[in-house]
Design a protein around this motif. Structure first.
Motif, PDB file in Angstrom:
ATOM      1  N   GLU A  88      41.447  17.740  44.841  1.00  0.00           N
ATOM      2  CA  GLU A  88      41.794  16.510  44.233  1.00  0.00           C
ATOM      3  C   GLU A  88      42.431  16.762  42.831  1.00  0.00           C
ATOM      4  O   GLU A  88      42.892  16.140  42.193  1.00  0.00           O
ATOM      5  N   ASP A  89      41.922  17.882  42.125  1.00  0.00           N
ATOM      6  CA  ASP A  89      42.373  18.280  40.959  1.00  0.00           C
ATOM      7  C   ASP A  89      43.605  19.056  40.887  1.00  0.00           C
ATOM      8  O   ASP A  89      44.360  19.425  39.898  1.00  0.00           O
ATOM      9  N   THR A  90      44.328  19.257  42.115  1.00  0.00           N
ATOM     10  CA  THR A  90      45.519  19.916  42.220  1.00  0.00           C
ATOM     11  C   THR A  90      46.494  18.910  41.437  1.00  0.00           C
ATOM     12  O   THR A  90      46.890  17.979  41.852  1.00  0.00           O
ATOM     13  N   ALA A  91      47.282  19.732  40.579  1.00  0.00           N
ATOM     14  CA  ALA A  91      48.350  18.862  39.801  1.00  0.00           C
ATOM     15  C   ALA A  91      49.158  19.645  38.855  1.00  0.00           C
ATOM     16  O   ALA A  91      48.537  20.870  38.501  1.00  0.00           O
ATOM     17  N   VAL A  92      50.072  19.151  38.278  1.00  0.00           N
ATOM     18  CA  VAL A  92      50.669  20.000  37.079  1.00  0.00           C
ATOM     19  C   VAL A  92      50.092  19.222  35.879  1.00  0.00           C
ATOM     20  O   VAL A  92      50.004  17.827  35.837  1.00  0.00           O
ATOM     21  N   TYR A  93      49.409  20.158  35.050  1.00  0.00           N
ATOM     22  CA  TYR A  93      48.872  19.642  33.515  1.00  0.00           C
ATOM     23  C   TYR A  93      49.575  19.748  32.693  1.00  0.00           C
ATOM     24  O   TYR A  93      50.221  20.800  32.410  1.00  0.00           O
ATOM     25  N   TYR A  94      49.935  18.679  31.667  1.00  0.00           N
ATOM     26  CA  TYR A  94      50.342  18.695  30.626  1.00  0.00           C
ATOM     27  C   TYR A  94      49.687  18.502  29.366  1.00  0.00           C
ATOM     28  O   TYR A  94      48.760  17.638  29.438  1.00  0.00           O
ATOM     29  N   CYS A  95      49.976  19.198  28.328  1.00  0.00           N
ATOM     30  CA  CYS A  95      49.406  18.763  26.960  1.00  0.00           C
ATOM     31  C   CYS A  95      50.262  17.875  26.184  1.00  0.00           C
ATOM     32  O   CYS A  95      51.552  18.047  26.200  1.00  0.00           O
ATOM     33  N   ASN A  96      49.719  16.946  25.342  1.00  0.00           N
ATOM     34  CA  ASN A  96      50.333  16.135  24.270  1.00  0.00           C
ATOM     35  C   ASN A  96      49.532  15.989  23.206  1.00  0.00           C
ATOM     36  O   ASN A  96      48.562  15.816  23.203  1.00  0.00           O
ATOM     37  N   ALA A  97      50.682  16.239  22.171  1.00  0.00           N
ATOM     38  CA  ALA A  97      50.156  16.073  20.878  1.00  0.00           C
ATOM     39  C   ALA A  97      50.456  15.016  19.775  1.00  0.00           C
ATOM     40  O   ALA A  97      51.696  14.798  19.947  1.00  0.00           O
ATOM     41  N   ARG A  98      49.742  14.240  19.487  1.00  0.00           N
ATOM     42  CA  ARG A  98      49.851  12.681  19.009  1.00  0.00           C
ATOM     43  C   ARG A  98      49.829  12.822  17.489  1.00  0.00           C
ATOM     44  O   ARG A  98      48.611  12.539  17.205  1.00  0.00           O
ATOM     45  N   GLY A  99      50.663  12.637  16.584  1.00  0.00           N
ATOM     46  CA  GLY A  99      50.335  12.515  15.245  1.00  0.00           C
ATOM     47  C   GLY A  99      50.600  11.191  14.650  1.00  0.00           C
ATOM     48  O   GLY A  99      50.935  10.170  15.799  1.00  0.00           O
ATOM     49  N   SER A 100      50.705  10.715  13.471  1.00  0.00           N
ATOM     50  CA  SER A 100      51.001   9.533  12.983  1.00  0.00           C
ATOM     51  C   SER A 100      52.408   9.124  13.225  1.00  0.00           C
ATOM     52  O   SER A 100      52.650   7.993  13.515  1.00  0.00           O
ATOM     53  N   THR A 101      53.224  10.069  13.448  1.00  0.00           N
ATOM     54  CA  THR A 101      54.448   9.513  13.672  1.00  0.00           C
ATOM     55  C   THR A 101      55.351  10.478  14.562  1.00  0.00           C
ATOM     56  O   THR A 101      56.479  10.162  14.915  1.00  0.00           O
ATOM     57  N   THR A 102      54.825  11.615  15.081  1.00  0.00           N
ATOM     58  CA  THR A 102      55.438  12.445  16.081  1.00  0.00           C
ATOM     59  C   THR A 102      54.892  12.768  17.283  1.00  0.00           C
ATOM     60  O   THR A 102      53.383  12.742  17.029  1.00  0.00           O
ATOM     61  N   VAL A 103      55.256  12.942  18.381  1.00  0.00           N
ATOM     62  CA  VAL A 103      54.701  13.172  19.523  1.00  0.00           C
ATOM     63  C   VAL A 103      55.179  14.381  20.120  1.00  0.00           C
ATOM     64  O   VAL A 103      56.544  14.569  20.453  1.00  0.00           O
ATOM     65  N   TYR A 104      54.405  15.302  20.719  1.00  0.00           N
ATOM     66  CA  TYR A 104      55.066  16.471  21.426  1.00  0.00           C
ATOM     67  C   TYR A 104      54.329  16.757  22.773  1.00  0.00           C
ATOM     68  O   TYR A 104      53.285  16.321  22.924  1.00  0.00           O
ATOM     69  N   TRP A 105      55.161  17.167  23.573  1.00  0.00           N
ATOM     70  CA  TRP A 105      54.537  17.352  25.042  1.00  0.00           C
ATOM     71  C   TRP A 105      54.952  18.912  25.405  1.00  0.00           C
ATOM     72  O   TRP A 105      55.961  19.553  24.993  1.00  0.00           O
TER      73      TRP A 105
END
Length: 115
Positions: A88-105
């Motif tokens: 059940e851990d099978t998936a696509v894993y994404y990381c996300n970086a969240r700052g005060s004004t910006t978000v990256y994926w």
């Protein structure tokens, strides 16, 4: 500026993988980083988060005691150590970086747990 995940693959149940989320073009140390995952036909769900200042961590209940999120600021990278993996851990894993004004994926890395 980008986030790049790596470390996914095929592993048997009970096995381990370590995912990496490497940043380029910005200092990841100033961002809270979250790992999400999305299985086929399901909504994206939060897996684990590490904060920017105190490196506090949070885990969704289904991975507590099995997954560990950590950061290496010298390498500008956040890791997700995954042990005792289940199908059940099978998936696509994404990381996300969240700052005060910006978000990256990142683009995602596939994790498949199967015998």
């Amino acid at each position: 500026v980008q986030l790049v995940e790596s470390g996914g693959g095929l592993v048997q149940p009970g096995g381990s993988l370590r995912l990496s989320c490497a940043a380029s073009g910005f200092a990841l140390s100033g961002y809270a980083v979250t790992w999400f995952r999305q299985a086929p036909g399901k909504e994206r769900e939060l897996v684990a988060t590490i904060t920017s200042v105190a490196s506090s961590t949070y885990y969704t209940d289904s991975v507590k005691g099995r997954f560990t999120i950590s950061r290496d600021n010298a390498k500008n990278t956040v890791y997700l150590q995954m042990n005792s993996l289940k199908p059940e851990d099978t998936a696509v894993y994404y990381c996300n970086a969240r700052g005060s004004t910006t978000v990256y994926w990142g683009q995602g890395t596939q994790v498949t747990v199967s015998s």
